[in-house]
Motif scaffolding. Structure first.
Motif: not given
Length: 488
Positions: A50-51, A183-188, A213-218
């Motif tokens: 996600a951007g 919610i951001k689950p793990s990208e793995e 959503v997914f993305g760079v966690p930080a």
């Protein structure tokens, strides 16, 4: 030697199309990264990231969704959640196969996790009916009452080790309480989360109530947590990251739930059967290849039965069948990534270099995938890193003790306080363990996991807030006092 199995390639898994689920629609995101099968190293798919515009859309959707969902009658909300649970249960086989392909755990564990996620959703759906307030006696002409109302949109962040159970603990509680969630689950392990989202959509959940959503966690956390839309932050993961997110939430005065790492001590007292206790500990130790925050990870065994316990523990460890979790009869799959495998081996090597004896295992398995065998260490010195760092892998250091008060002090010496385990048949010793352990979760004479109808959570650096049980909805609700006089 541990039984490490090389089998023909299991049947192909129908890996789902991945996407961002925002406002009831699937979106492709702006970039991504490959999703790898930890048993083979092969690429399963690509998870979209996600951007900023996607995250803003998710926040706007959650804001709108919350206003719809909080005003939906509880009976109607409950019916939708039960329908979603039924769909998850009906598709547990499919969800389990995808989970095993992307996380590695044996198929029996994955399918069981999908069923437990459905059961948790059913429990929280019913708990929503009981999340009521109360009337407080007052004087004539005045009504004094307490109301429990949903806190608002939630931002949740989930690791990879329980791809169905982890997200569901946040989703079920938030939705049962009447909140919306981003919610951001793990990208793995994104495939499992996407399959769960489809079940909620098909069950009739209104658009915007659940956003995935997914993305760079930080980057995702920095975007979501400060947003004025978000009213509550829920996180499961490591202690360092949890402290960062808790600080971020604290800067904008938002409450949070933190379920963080542990390093669970086990105390085996001299009055138990050492073989039975060892076998019970092995079952708990190697579940999900030890990649569990509540996994038993420091074994303190009374000197009177240490040798017998050690022999039985090694024997049971060597009987664990290691291999691709999709193959039949597998007792332990790979670690989730090369990063995890290397971290585990670093701890084992450090202990060996400091004088510990490796009784079985102790080296990565040759061949494709991220396999590490069940490993048992004896004679581990106090300065070995594995006694202070959470191993999060299939490694068991065994240590002697003679005095219960002394071993409780050793067990409590670390800053962690998530789970602890004790084995005793004496009521007085059990009472000392209950009073003495500094842990939010204590299991006596077994190493079983969490259950929907009882609370789980940490102590000290292992976090705060509770998931499960009647307490599981508390963080997602605000207690409002209302004093109503009939006339001025």
């Amino acid at each position: 030697m541990t039984s490490t199995t090389t089998l023909p390639a299991p049947p192909e898994v129908d890996y789902p199309d991945l996407g961002l689920y925002i406002d009831g629609e699937w979106k492709s995101g702006t970039s991504g990264q490959p999703v790898l099968n930890p048993a083979t190293g092969e690429t399963l798919g690509e998870v979209p990231f996600a951007g900023p515009a996607d995250l803003d859309a998710a926040l706007e959707a959650a804001d709108r969704g919350f206003r719809v969902w909080r005003d939906t009658p509880v009976a109607e909300r409950t019916a939708i959640l039960h329908r979603a649970a039924d769909l998850i249960r009906a598709r547990a086989g499919e969800i389990g196969r995808v989970m095993t392909a992307e996380e590695g755990k044996p198929l029996t564990e994955s399918t069981g996790e999908a069923h437990r996620a459905a059961t948790l959703l059913d429990w929280d759906a019913e708990e929503a009916r009981r999340a009521h307030g109360r009337l407080i006696p007052s004087g004539p002409g005045e009504t004094l009452s307490v109301h429990r109302v949903p806190i608002g949109p939630v931002a949740a962040f989930i690791p990879w080790n329980f791809p169905a159970g982890g997200p569901m603990r946040k989703i079920a509680a938030a939705l049962a309480a009447g909140c919306s969630i981003v919610i951001k689950p793990s990208e793995e392990t994104p495939g499992t989360a996407c399959l769960l989202a489809r079940c909620f959509a098909e069950a009739g959940l209104p658009a915007g109530v659940l956003n995935v959503v997914f993305g760079v966690p930080a980057e995702v956390s920095r975007h979501l947590i400060p947003s004025p839309v978000i009213r509550f932050v829920a996180f499961t993961g490591s202690v360092p990251v949890g402290k960062q997110l808790a600080a971020m939430a604290g800067e904008v005065m938002k409450p949070a739930l933190m379920e963080l790492g542990g390093h669970a001590p086990v105390i085996v007292c001299p009055d138990v059967d050492p073989v039975a206790a060892a076998r019970a500990c092995v079952r708990g130790k190697y579940a999900n290849a030890g990649q569990v925050c509540t996994s038993p990870s420091r074994f303190y065994v009374h000197s009177d039965l240490y040798d017998d316990f050690l022999g039985a523990f090694v024997e049971a460890s060597e009987a664990v069948r290691v291999g691709n979790g999709l193959a039949p009869g597998i007792g332990m799959g790979p670690l989730a990534s090369s990063r995890r495998r290397d971290a585990v081996h670093r701890l084992v090597s450090d202990a060996r270099d400091r004088g510990a004896e490796v009784l079985t295992g102790g080296s990565p398995v040759d061949g494709p995938g991220y396999f590490y065998p069940p490993t048992v260490l004896a004679g581990v010195p106090d300065d070995a890193a594995i006694l202070s760092e959470e191993p999060f892998g299939p490694v068991a250091p065994l240590l002697r003790f003679d005095d219960l008060d002394e071993v409780l002090a050793r067990a409590n010496a670390l800053p962690f306080g998530l789970a602890a385990y004790g084995f005793t048949h004496r009521a007085d010793v059990a009472d000392r363990l209950v009073r003495g352990f500094e842990a939010g979760i204590l299991s006596l004479n077994h190493t079983g996991g969490s259950v929907p109808h009882a609370p789980s959570g940490g102590w000290k650096d292992s976090g705060y807030g509770r998931e499960g049980g009647a307490e599981g909805l508390d963080g997602y609700l605000v207690t409002k006092r209302v004093s109503h006089r009939l006339a001025v």
